[in-house]
Design a protein around this motif. Sequence first.
Motif, PDB file in Angstrom:
ATOM      1  N   GLU A 122       2.307   8.865 -39.459  1.00  0.00           N
ATOM      2  CA  GLU A 122       1.919   9.882 -38.464  1.00  0.00           C
ATOM      3  C   GLU A 122       0.667   9.425 -37.705  1.00  0.00           C
ATOM      4  O   GLU A 122       0.520   9.680 -36.518  1.00  0.00           O
ATOM      5  CB  GLU A 122       1.653  11.235 -39.147  1.00  0.00           C
TER       6      GLU A 122
ATOM      7  N   MET B  15       0.354   8.184 -33.414  1.00  0.00           N
ATOM      8  CA  MET B  15      -0.541   8.842 -32.457  1.00  0.00           C
ATOM      9  C   MET B  15      -1.020   7.874 -31.379  1.00  0.00           C
ATOM     10  O   MET B  15      -2.123   7.990 -30.889  1.00  0.00           O
ATOM     11  CB  MET B  15      -1.784   9.291 -33.217  1.00  0.00           C
TER      12      MET B  15
ATOM     13  N   LYS C 184      -8.112  14.059 -32.310  1.00  0.00           N
ATOM     14  CA  LYS C 184      -6.645  13.972 -32.363  1.00  0.00           C
ATOM     15  C   LYS C 184      -6.116  13.802 -33.788  1.00  0.00           C
ATOM     16  O   LYS C 184      -4.922  13.954 -34.040  1.00  0.00           O
ATOM     17  CB  LYS C 184      -6.159  12.787 -31.512  1.00  0.00           C
TER      18      LYS C 184
ATOM     19  N   LYS D 273      -6.747  15.701 -36.246  1.00  0.00           N
ATOM     20  CA  LYS D 273      -6.568  16.999 -36.930  1.00  0.00           C
ATOM     21  C   LYS D 273      -5.090  17.322 -37.141  1.00  0.00           C
ATOM     22  O   LYS D 273      -4.686  17.746 -38.220  1.00  0.00           O
ATOM     23  CB  LYS D 273      -7.237  18.114 -36.121  1.00  0.00           C
ATOM     24  N   GLU D 274      -4.280  17.092 -36.107  1.00  0.00           N
ATOM     25  CA  GLU D 274      -2.866  17.487 -36.185  1.00  0.00           C
ATOM     26  C   GLU D 274      -2.110  16.767 -37.304  1.00  0.00           C
ATOM     27  O   GLU D 274      -1.511  17.418 -38.163  1.00  0.00           O
ATOM     28  CB  GLU D 274      -2.193  17.247 -34.829  1.00  0.00           C
ATOM     29  N   PRO D 275      -2.141  15.408 -37.366  1.00  0.00           N
ATOM     30  CA  PRO D 275      -1.415  14.750 -38.476  1.00  0.00           C
ATOM     31  C   PRO D 275      -1.961  15.119 -39.848  1.00  0.00           C
ATOM     32  O   PRO D 275      -1.209  15.183 -40.822  1.00  0.00           O
ATOM     33  CB  PRO D 275      -1.579  13.254 -38.204  1.00  0.00           C
ATOM     34  N   CYS D 276      -3.278  15.384 -39.947  1.00  0.00           N
ATOM     35  CA  CYS D 276      -3.864  15.751 -41.248  1.00  0.00           C
ATOM     36  C   CYS D 276      -3.323  17.102 -41.715  1.00  0.00           C
ATOM     37  O   CYS D 276      -2.939  17.265 -42.880  1.00  0.00           O
ATOM     38  CB  CYS D 276      -5.384  15.809 -41.153  1.00  0.00           C
ATOM     39  N   LEU D 277      -3.273  18.086 -40.801  1.00  0.00           N
ATOM     40  CA  LEU D 277      -2.773  19.418 -41.174  1.00  0.00           C
ATOM     41  C   LEU D 277      -1.270  19.349 -41.470  1.00  0.00           C
ATOM     42  O   LEU D 277      -0.775  20.036 -42.366  1.00  0.00           O
ATOM     43  CB  LEU D 277      -3.054  20.429 -40.064  1.00  0.00           C
ATOM     44  N   LYS D 278      -0.572  18.493 -40.732  1.00  0.00           N
ATOM     45  CA  LYS D 278       0.868  18.329 -40.982  1.00  0.00           C
ATOM     46  C   LYS D 278       1.098  17.767 -42.386  1.00  0.00           C
ATOM     47  O   LYS D 278       2.023  18.166 -43.095  1.00  0.00           O
ATOM     48  CB  LYS D 278       1.463  17.388 -39.931  1.00  0.00           C
TER      49      LYS D 278
ATOM     50  N   ASP E  88       0.893  20.520 -44.866  1.00  0.00           N
ATOM     51  CA  ASP E  88       2.117  21.340 -44.838  1.00  0.00           C
ATOM     52  C   ASP E  88       3.252  20.666 -45.611  1.00  0.00           C
ATOM     53  O   ASP E  88       3.986  21.322 -46.352  1.00  0.00           O
ATOM     54  CB  ASP E  88       2.563  21.581 -43.387  1.00  0.00           C
TER      55      ASP E  88
ATOM     56  N   LYS F 226      -7.034  23.187 -45.984  1.00  0.00           N
ATOM     57  CA  LYS F 226      -7.077  22.886 -44.537  1.00  0.00           C
ATOM     58  C   LYS F 226      -8.502  22.991 -44.001  1.00  0.00           C
ATOM     59  O   LYS F 226      -8.928  22.164 -43.188  1.00  0.00           O
ATOM     60  CB  LYS F 226      -6.131  23.825 -43.785  1.00  0.00           C
TER      61      LYS F 226
ATOM     62  N   LEU G 209     -10.482  19.931 -42.159  1.00  0.00           N
ATOM     63  CA  LEU G 209     -11.093  20.069 -40.824  1.00  0.00           C
ATOM     64  C   LEU G 209     -12.589  19.777 -40.907  1.00  0.00           C
ATOM     65  O   LEU G 209     -13.180  19.201 -39.996  1.00  0.00           O
ATOM     66  CB  LEU G 209     -10.841  21.477 -40.267  1.00  0.00           C
TER      67      LEU G 209
END
Length: 751
Positions: free
Chosen positions: A373, A377, A419, A421-426, A429, A472, A476
Amino acid sequence: MGNRGMEELIPLVNKLQDAFSSIGQSCHLDLPQIAVVGGQSAGKSSVLENFVGRDFLPRGSGIVTRRPLILQLIFSKTEYAEFLHCKSKKFTDFDEVRQEIEAETDRVTGTNKGISPIPINLRVYSPHVLNLTLIDLPGITKVPVGDQPQDIEYQIKDMILQFISRESSLILAVTPANMDLANSDALKMAKEVDPQGLRTIGVITKLDLMDEGTDARDVLENKLLPLRRGYIGVVNRSQKDIDGKKDIRAALAAERKFFLSHPAYRHMADRMGTPHLQKVLNQQLTNHIRETLPSLRSKLQSQLLSLEKEVEEYKNFRPDDPTRKTKALLQMVQQFGVDFEKRIEGSGDQVDTLELSGGARINRIFHERFPFELVKMEFDEKDLRREISYAIKNIHGVRTGLFTPDLAFEAIVKKQVVKLKEPCLKCVDLVIQELINTVRQCTSKLGSYPRLREETERIVTTHIREREGKTKDQILLLIDIELSYINTNHEDFIGFANEDVRRGIKVIRRGWLTINNISIMKGGSKEYWFVLTAESLSWYKDEEEKEKKYMLPLDNLKIRDVEKGFMSTKHVFAIFNTEQRNVYKDLRQIELACDSQEDVDSWKASFLRAGVYPEKDQTESEEGAQENTFSMDPQLERQVETIRNLVDSYVGIINKSIRDLMPKTIMHLMINNTKDFIHSELLAYLYSSADQGSLMEESAEQAQRRDEMLRMYHALREALGIIGDISTSTVSTPVPPPVDDTWLQTGSGHR
């Protein structure tokens, strides 16, 4: 028979078959059945009624038996009958048995004389029978009657063959004495499936109806038209006797008297008649069981072994024990915790070889999916360079800067770090999804207690969801920490000072490319190993980079697309000089070819990094002209390239750090925390969520399954016990020697 154990085995196997069929499995124990085959009105039904000593079969003209009747005779002190399709009802009136057979036949076949291969199962318990399993099959007919289909003869033959083809089935071929034996359909069909004659017993009925002065002595002595197992003669009641309700016991006495008083049969009266036939069949059945005992034992043992594991947990079950529910609850929760830990941490015992466990899947997310991921990016090279050049210009403002500004580097780095943040939160999940799946897999063992399973799943899933927020937030926070201080003093960072020294030799890309437009005289297109740096494009003979063919400086170079040639599979782009000079030898442009469009795009992105732009950027509209990012100011270009390389270096350091910290954070805040929660707090939550009684209520299916399992387990053990007691030296009759039965093959009669 002189062997109590063997006598008990047949009813016991019947019990076994019941135990297996009640849980929807068939008990594959190959017990023989005796198939009764004969023409219409040959007296098959009468023979069976004589065995039972009761009138219970439908009678009439034409085809009466229209479905196979599997008749199990079981010796018992009391006399009654029961059907498999209405097991709870015991029939003591045999007229009712006949009515039930007729009704059940009509239910499947209709009332129009049609036939069906679906059997009716009838069990008769009586003190007058020996243990036998017989199948009454429809009589062989030639001509359809009523609404019967035209191919009724073949339908019946197919059905009979289905039953008599089994190796374990004995064939009782019934033929009336007043018909030509050589043309007996029953004997012909038996010969088809049993050419050696090992399974066929001939039965001659209606001996009392033969023409005066004739007898069947030669046939019954097996001299004329011989069979390997010979013939047994019987005398059934006449239609007049049946209509007059003549008692079967009286009929059996009359049969005995007939054989003793008839001059042709007197000498063999002890080998004739229904009681002798019953004994012979029982003996055959016993012989077969004796022969199959070893394989029967091993089958039972393997079935017992496969049950052992499941029954283990039921053995000590005491529904009325007040401490049982508490014990079971504690054991279940403890087992759930152990299973969860094993699935996450891995374990040497009971390794699943069919699919990945929860822990292995989470490991894949950490070390394959999450890095992928991050790599995915990728930013648009052109946009990034435009952003860098805007940042530099905006920092200098109205002045012209002499040095590369640090602030431009920081601004661009921060934009790239956000940028992440998104793959880390994914990633969080994905891990949560795997954890919840693992919880569900582990609670499947609590299926016996639906409420407990439901509550356990709910409590643990809720806890995981609570931890999701905390995890999360922490991730962050990690990214915010990275943003708060850009450490340009990091040992892995190339740095401003170093970059200026290394700029000229920093290799942006290496790889194979084909030069497409070398003159035909020199061999046409040719493949070379290309090396692109911030200053030049060089190509070598091969990847060892020893034999350099040419080095092309990047000043004033641009890229343009080239149409794909006819019949060519390659994708091509060209490099040319904006000042109309030759690029290489006498070539105004060199055409470079790749195997795919992806490779072309990838090389173009690499050229962008080196400051070589596509031709179309020159032709921007008037409005965009003032804002043309790619100004040809060499100093600005150098500054953009410097910052581009520094950003690359610093973002690489952060990616490495995040790749390392993410799994650690998720393990600590979520996975290990959930394990601790299951071990130390789950029980307390369960007690507070509902009272123990309702939590530990068994599902109805579970209670039924337990009873059936235990019943089958005990039946199997009992069967093995009885088999162990049986002496295998049971009295058995040797197989008679072969006889000349060619008379049957030719089908010609000699009366």
